[in-house]
Design a protein around this motif. Structure first.
Motif, mmCIF file in Angstrom:
data_model
loop_
_atom_site.group_PDB
_atom_site.id
_atom_site.type_symbol
_atom_site.label_atom_id
_atom_site.label_comp_id
_atom_site.label_asym_id
_atom_site.label_seq_id
_atom_site.Cartn_x
_atom_site.Cartn_y
_atom_site.Cartn_z
ATOM 1 N N ARG A 119 4.019 5.939 11.847
ATOM 2 C CA ARG A 119 3.594 7.414 11.545
ATOM 3 C C ARG A 119 4.377 7.972 10.412
ATOM 4 O O ARG A 119 3.914 8.680 9.534
ATOM 5 N N ASN A 120 5.758 7.573 10.452
ATOM 6 C CA ASN A 120 6.644 8.194 9.581
ATOM 7 C C ASN A 120 6.369 7.550 8.071
ATOM 8 O O ASN A 120 6.659 8.178 7.329
ATOM 9 N N LEU A 121 6.033 6.241 8.209
ATOM 10 C CA LEU A 121 5.830 5.517 6.958
ATOM 11 C C LEU A 121 4.709 5.973 6.253
ATOM 12 O O LEU A 121 4.622 6.382 4.888
ATOM 13 N N ILE A 122 3.520 6.577 7.078
ATOM 14 C CA ILE A 122 2.380 7.073 6.552
ATOM 15 C C ILE A 122 2.529 8.360 5.927
ATOM 16 O O ILE A 122 2.079 8.835 4.721
ATOM 17 N N SER A 123 3.385 9.228 6.714
ATOM 18 C CA SER A 123 3.549 10.615 6.367
ATOM 19 C C SER A 123 4.191 10.589 5.171
ATOM 20 O O SER A 123 4.092 11.268 4.243
ATOM 21 N N SER A 124 5.282 9.691 5.037
ATOM 22 C CA SER A 124 6.188 9.550 3.729
ATOM 23 C C SER A 124 5.399 8.926 2.599
ATOM 24 O O SER A 124 5.444 9.624 1.279
ATOM 25 N N MET A 125 4.508 8.223 2.739
ATOM 26 C CA MET A 125 3.463 7.686 1.790
ATOM 27 C C MET A 125 2.563 8.851 1.041
ATOM 28 O O MET A 125 2.446 9.087 0.070
ATOM 29 N N ILE A 126 2.121 9.594 2.023
ATOM 30 C CA ILE A 126 1.269 10.658 1.745
ATOM 31 C C ILE A 126 1.913 11.616 0.967
ATOM 32 O O ILE A 126 1.475 12.147 -0.262
ATOM 33 N N ARG A 143 7.317 -3.966 5.432
ATOM 34 C CA ARG A 143 6.456 -3.425 6.489
ATOM 35 C C ARG A 143 5.463 -2.473 5.880
ATOM 36 O O ARG A 143 5.638 -1.609 4.876
ATOM 37 N N TYR A 144 4.089 -2.439 6.261
ATOM 38 C CA TYR A 144 3.046 -2.069 5.646
ATOM 39 C C TYR A 144 2.573 -0.610 6.510
ATOM 40 O O TYR A 144 2.433 -0.812 7.858
ATOM 41 N N PRO A 145 2.272 0.577 5.942
ATOM 42 C CA PRO A 145 1.911 1.603 6.685
ATOM 43 C C PRO A 145 0.683 1.524 7.610
ATOM 44 O O PRO A 145 0.415 2.234 8.490
ATOM 45 N N SER A 146 -0.250 0.550 7.171
ATOM 46 C CA SER A 146 -1.592 0.327 7.830
ATOM 47 C C SER A 146 -2.205 -0.805 7.430
ATOM 48 O O SER A 146 -1.546 -1.660 6.554
ATOM 49 N N ASP A 147 -3.141 -1.273 7.926
ATOM 50 C CA ASP A 147 -3.718 -2.410 7.625
ATOM 51 C C ASP A 147 -4.822 -2.315 6.584
ATOM 52 O O ASP A 147 -5.237 -3.435 5.995
#
Length: 275
Positions: free
Chosen positions: A31-38, A255-259
Protein backbone atom coordinates in the motif's frame (compact mmCIF):
# COMPACT_ATOMS: atom_id res chain seq x y z
CA UNK A 1 -3.93 24.66 -26.90
CA UNK A 2 -4.42 23.71 -23.27
CA UNK A 3 -1.72 22.66 -20.85
CA UNK A 4 -1.28 18.90 -20.50
CA UNK A 5 -2.45 16.64 -17.70
CA UNK A 6 -1.55 13.05 -16.93
CA UNK A 7 -4.16 10.34 -16.41
CA UNK A 8 -3.62 6.72 -15.40
CA UNK A 9 -5.38 3.37 -15.25
CA UNK A 10 -4.10 1.04 -12.52
CA UNK A 11 -5.36 -2.32 -11.27
CA UNK A 12 -4.25 -2.37 -7.63
CA UNK A 13 -4.73 -6.14 -7.03
CA UNK A 14 -6.80 -7.13 -4.03
CA UNK A 15 -5.46 -9.90 -1.80
CA UNK A 16 -6.12 -13.52 -2.69
CA UNK A 17 -4.99 -16.78 -1.12
CA UNK A 18 -1.65 -16.30 -2.89
CA UNK A 19 -1.00 -13.24 -0.72
CA UNK A 20 -0.74 -15.55 2.27
CA UNK A 21 1.84 -17.64 0.46
CA UNK A 22 3.95 -14.63 -0.53
CA UNK A 23 3.57 -11.86 2.02
CA UNK A 24 5.69 -9.51 -0.09
CA UNK A 25 2.77 -9.31 -2.52
CA UNK A 26 0.10 -8.83 0.15
CA UNK A 27 -1.70 -5.49 0.19
CA UNK A 28 -0.25 -4.57 3.58
CA UNK A 29 3.23 -4.79 2.02
CA UNK A 30 2.29 -2.82 -1.10
CA UNK A 31 0.00 0.00 0.00
CA UNK A 32 2.84 2.43 0.69
CA UNK A 33 4.42 1.62 -2.69
CA UNK A 34 1.14 2.28 -4.48
CA UNK A 35 0.45 5.58 -2.71
CA UNK A 36 4.01 6.68 -3.41
CA UNK A 37 3.62 5.73 -7.06
CA UNK A 38 0.35 7.67 -7.41
CA UNK A 39 1.91 10.76 -5.83
CA UNK A 40 5.13 10.62 -7.80
CA UNK A 41 3.28 10.12 -11.09
CA UNK A 42 1.66 13.54 -10.60
CA UNK A 43 -1.40 12.17 -12.38
CA UNK A 44 -4.47 14.37 -12.13
CA UNK A 45 -6.90 11.47 -12.56
CA UNK A 46 -6.28 7.80 -11.74
CA UNK A 47 -8.82 5.08 -12.48
CA UNK A 48 -8.20 2.11 -10.20
CA UNK A 49 -9.59 -1.41 -10.21
CA UNK A 50 -9.89 -4.10 -7.52
CA UNK A 51 -10.17 -1.50 -4.78
CA UNK A 52 -12.05 -2.96 -1.81
CA UNK A 53 -13.24 -0.78 1.12
CA UNK A 54 -10.30 -1.52 3.44
CA UNK A 55 -7.86 -0.69 0.62
CA UNK A 56 -9.77 2.52 -0.07
CA UNK A 57 -9.37 3.57 3.56
CA UNK A 58 -5.63 2.93 3.36
CA UNK A 59 -5.28 4.92 0.13
CA UNK A 60 -7.38 7.75 1.51
CA UNK A 61 -5.19 7.91 4.62
CA UNK A 62 -1.89 7.69 2.74
CA UNK A 63 -2.81 10.25 0.08
CA UNK A 64 -4.41 12.49 2.75
CA UNK A 65 -6.56 15.48 1.81
CA UNK A 66 -4.63 16.04 -1.43
CA UNK A 67 -6.85 13.55 -3.29
CA UNK A 68 -10.51 12.56 -3.49
CA UNK A 69 -11.87 9.09 -4.28
CA UNK A 70 -15.18 8.60 -6.11
CA UNK A 71 -17.19 5.44 -6.74
CA UNK A 72 -19.02 2.60 -4.97
CA UNK A 73 -18.60 -1.15 -4.71
CA UNK A 74 -20.12 -3.74 -7.02
CA UNK A 75 -22.15 -5.62 -4.38
CA UNK A 76 -25.84 -5.03 -3.68
CA UNK A 77 -24.76 -3.32 -0.43
CA UNK A 78 -22.31 -1.13 -2.46
CA UNK A 79 -19.42 -2.95 -0.76
CA UNK A 80 -16.79 -5.23 -2.32
CA UNK A 81 -14.65 -4.20 -5.30
CA UNK A 82 -14.79 -0.66 -6.65
CA UNK A 83 -13.77 0.76 -10.00
CA UNK A 84 -13.00 4.03 -8.26
CA UNK A 85 -11.62 7.27 -9.64
CA UNK A 86 -8.91 9.09 -7.68
CA UNK A 87 -8.62 12.82 -8.40
CA UNK A 88 -6.01 15.37 -7.38
CA UNK A 89 -7.86 18.11 -5.52
CA UNK A 90 -5.58 20.95 -6.59
CA UNK A 91 -6.27 20.14 -10.24
CA UNK A 92 -9.97 19.28 -10.41
CA UNK A 93 -13.38 20.00 -8.96
CA UNK A 94 -15.88 17.12 -9.21
CA UNK A 95 -19.48 18.04 -9.99
CA UNK A 96 -21.04 14.59 -10.55
CA UNK A 97 -20.28 10.91 -10.08
CA UNK A 98 -22.13 7.63 -10.15
CA UNK A 99 -21.54 3.89 -10.39
CA UNK A 100 -23.60 1.65 -12.66
CA UNK A 101 -23.62 -2.10 -13.28
CA UNK A 102 -22.54 -3.80 -16.50
CA UNK A 103 -25.66 -5.88 -16.77
CA UNK A 104 -29.03 -5.71 -18.49
CA UNK A 105 -30.21 -3.81 -15.41
CA UNK A 106 -27.40 -1.28 -14.91
CA UNK A 107 -29.24 0.73 -12.26
CA UNK A 108 -29.84 -2.35 -10.09
CA UNK A 109 -27.26 -2.67 -7.31
CA UNK A 110 -25.35 -5.92 -7.45
CA UNK A 111 -26.77 -7.03 -10.80
CA UNK A 112 -24.60 -8.93 -13.24
CA UNK A 113 -24.67 -10.41 -16.68
CA UNK A 114 -25.91 -13.96 -16.08
CA UNK A 115 -22.76 -15.31 -17.76
CA UNK A 116 -20.35 -13.04 -15.83
CA UNK A 117 -18.28 -14.50 -13.01
CA UNK A 118 -18.89 -11.46 -10.75
CA UNK A 119 -21.03 -8.32 -10.88
CA UNK A 120 -19.07 -5.79 -12.92
CA UNK A 121 -19.33 -2.01 -12.68
CA UNK A 122 -18.30 1.28 -14.20
CA UNK A 123 -17.83 4.57 -12.38
CA UNK A 124 -18.32 7.86 -14.21
CA UNK A 125 -17.51 11.32 -12.93
CA UNK A 126 -17.57 14.84 -14.33
CA UNK A 127 -14.86 17.23 -13.20
CA UNK A 128 -13.75 20.75 -14.00
CA UNK A 129 -10.05 20.51 -14.86
CA UNK A 130 -8.20 23.73 -14.07
CA UNK A 131 -5.47 23.18 -16.67
CA UNK A 132 -8.14 22.77 -19.35
CA UNK A 133 -10.44 25.49 -18.12
CA UNK A 134 -13.44 23.27 -18.70
CA UNK A 135 -15.26 20.17 -17.55
CA UNK A 136 -14.55 16.62 -18.77
CA UNK A 137 -16.22 13.24 -18.24
CA UNK A 138 -14.29 10.15 -17.09
CA UNK A 139 -15.39 6.51 -17.12
CA UNK A 140 -13.42 3.83 -15.27
CA UNK A 141 -14.24 0.14 -15.39
CA UNK A 142 -13.12 -3.47 -14.92
CA UNK A 143 -14.50 -6.10 -17.30
CA UNK A 144 -15.15 -9.75 -16.57
CA UNK A 145 -12.07 -11.96 -16.76
CA UNK A 146 -13.81 -15.14 -17.93
CA UNK A 147 -16.64 -14.51 -20.38
CA UNK A 148 -16.32 -12.76 -23.74
CA UNK A 149 -20.10 -12.26 -23.97
CA UNK A 150 -20.02 -10.36 -20.67
CA UNK A 151 -17.25 -8.11 -22.01
CA UNK A 152 -19.26 -7.45 -25.19
CA UNK A 153 -22.29 -6.50 -23.09
CA UNK A 154 -20.11 -4.24 -20.93
CA UNK A 155 -19.02 -2.24 -23.97
CA UNK A 156 -22.65 -1.81 -25.07
CA UNK A 157 -23.76 -0.61 -21.64
CA UNK A 158 -20.93 1.93 -21.35
CA UNK A 159 -21.58 3.29 -24.85
CA UNK A 160 -25.27 3.67 -23.99
CA UNK A 161 -24.35 5.70 -20.90
CA UNK A 162 -21.89 7.83 -22.86
CA UNK A 163 -24.59 8.57 -25.43
CA UNK A 164 -27.23 9.33 -22.79
CA UNK A 165 -24.93 11.71 -20.92
CA UNK A 166 -23.87 13.36 -24.18
CA UNK A 167 -27.52 14.20 -24.81
CA UNK A 168 -27.55 16.11 -21.52
CA UNK A 169 -24.16 17.79 -22.08
CA UNK A 170 -21.50 16.73 -24.55
CA UNK A 171 -18.12 16.75 -22.82
CA UNK A 172 -14.59 15.63 -23.67
CA UNK A 173 -14.59 12.01 -22.54
CA UNK A 174 -12.05 9.49 -21.25
CA UNK A 175 -12.70 5.77 -20.82
CA UNK A 176 -10.12 3.74 -18.95
CA UNK A 177 -9.80 0.43 -17.20
CA UNK A 178 -8.73 -3.18 -17.02
CA UNK A 179 -10.80 -4.62 -19.87
CA UNK A 180 -9.37 -8.15 -19.64
CA UNK A 181 -9.25 -8.26 -23.46
CA UNK A 182 -6.52 -8.29 -26.09
CA UNK A 183 -6.23 -5.56 -28.73
CA UNK A 184 -7.72 -7.73 -31.49
CA UNK A 185 -10.74 -8.85 -29.44
CA UNK A 186 -14.26 -7.75 -30.30
CA UNK A 187 -14.73 -5.36 -27.32
CA UNK A 188 -11.49 -3.51 -28.03
CA UNK A 189 -12.16 -3.32 -31.76
CA UNK A 190 -15.63 -1.87 -31.11
CA UNK A 191 -14.06 0.91 -29.04
CA UNK A 192 -10.89 1.45 -31.09
CA UNK A 193 -12.60 1.36 -34.49
CA UNK A 194 -15.90 2.90 -33.35
CA UNK A 195 -17.94 -0.07 -34.56
CA UNK A 196 -21.17 1.12 -32.95
CA UNK A 197 -24.33 3.06 -33.71
CA UNK A 198 -23.62 6.32 -31.88
CA UNK A 199 -22.60 9.20 -34.14
CA UNK A 200 -21.88 11.41 -31.11
CA UNK A 201 -19.19 9.01 -29.82
CA UNK A 202 -15.79 8.70 -31.48
CA UNK A 203 -12.96 7.33 -29.39
CA UNK A 204 -9.23 6.89 -29.95
CA UNK A 205 -7.26 4.11 -28.30
CA UNK A 206 -4.13 5.77 -26.91
CA UNK A 207 -2.13 2.70 -27.96
CA UNK A 208 -2.78 3.80 -31.55
CA UNK A 209 -0.85 7.02 -30.87
CA UNK A 210 2.47 5.45 -29.88
CA UNK A 211 5.19 3.33 -31.43
CA UNK A 212 3.95 -0.26 -31.26
CA UNK A 213 7.39 -1.36 -30.01
CA UNK A 214 6.59 0.44 -26.74
CA UNK A 215 3.50 -1.70 -26.14
CA UNK A 216 3.80 -4.91 -24.16
CA UNK A 217 1.93 -6.71 -21.45
CA UNK A 218 0.22 -4.58 -18.81
CA UNK A 219 -0.32 -7.65 -16.62
CA UNK A 220 2.84 -9.26 -15.25
CA UNK A 221 1.79 -11.26 -12.17
CA UNK A 222 4.39 -9.53 -9.94
CA UNK A 223 7.14 -10.96 -12.18
CA UNK A 224 8.06 -7.80 -14.08
CA UNK A 225 7.65 -9.35 -17.52
CA UNK A 226 7.30 -7.07 -20.53
CA UNK A 227 6.44 -9.42 -23.39
CA UNK A 228 2.84 -9.92 -24.43
CA UNK A 229 -0.10 -7.67 -25.20
CA UNK A 230 -2.00 -5.18 -23.06
CA UNK A 231 -5.31 -5.76 -21.30
CA UNK A 232 -5.46 -2.26 -19.75
CA UNK A 233 -6.60 0.67 -21.89
CA UNK A 234 -7.33 4.37 -22.12
CA UNK A 235 -9.63 5.74 -24.83
CA UNK A 236 -10.22 9.44 -25.46
CA UNK A 237 -12.74 11.44 -27.46
CA UNK A 238 -11.79 13.66 -30.39
CA UNK A 239 -11.37 16.76 -28.22
CA UNK A 240 -8.12 15.34 -26.85
CA UNK A 241 -4.58 15.24 -28.19
CA UNK A 242 -2.46 12.35 -26.89
CA UNK A 243 1.04 13.71 -26.24
CA UNK A 244 2.34 10.49 -24.76
CA UNK A 245 1.18 7.04 -23.62
CA UNK A 246 3.31 4.49 -21.83
CA UNK A 247 3.43 1.63 -19.35
CA UNK A 248 5.04 2.60 -16.06
CA UNK A 249 7.21 -0.34 -15.06
CA UNK A 250 8.61 1.27 -11.91
CA UNK A 251 9.69 -1.15 -9.22
CA UNK A 252 11.16 -0.64 -5.79
CA UNK A 253 14.30 -2.76 -5.45
CA UNK A 254 12.64 -5.48 -7.48
CA UNK A 255 9.28 -5.18 -5.74
CA UNK A 256 6.25 -4.23 -7.82
CA UNK A 257 3.30 -2.28 -6.42
CA UNK A 258 0.79 -4.52 -8.21
CA UNK A 259 0.46 -7.44 -10.61
CA UNK A 260 -0.50 -4.90 -13.31
CA UNK A 261 1.60 -2.02 -14.52
CA UNK A 262 -0.18 1.33 -14.56
CA UNK A 263 -0.97 2.72 -17.99
CA UNK A 264 -0.20 6.45 -18.27
CA UNK A 265 -1.36 8.99 -20.85
CA UNK A 266 -0.45 12.67 -21.18
CA UNK A 267 -3.37 14.56 -22.67
CA UNK A 268 -4.13 18.05 -23.90
CA UNK A 269 -7.40 19.54 -25.10
CA UNK A 270 -7.76 21.10 -28.50
CA UNK A 271 -8.99 24.65 -28.50
CA UNK A 272 -12.73 24.70 -27.96
CA UNK A 273 -14.42 24.18 -31.31
CA UNK A 274 -11.23 23.17 -33.14
CA UNK A 275 -11.27 20.09 -35.37
Amino acid sequence: MSEAIKVASFNLKRDSILAYLNRQNAWSSRRNLISSMIRSSNATIVGVQELIPSMREDIKRLLSADYSIRGFGRAKSLGDEQAAIILKNDDVTVSFDKTFWLSKHPEKNGSRAYYAFFPRICTVCEAYVREFGRKIRVFNTHFDHVCGMARNLSVRIILEYMHRLNQEEKLPTILMGDLNARPDSRPIRVLSENLHEYSDIHLTNVWNCVDTSQIGSTYHGFKGKTDGRPIDYIFVSDEFIVDEAYIDRTNFNGRYPSDHYPLMAVLRLKEHGAE
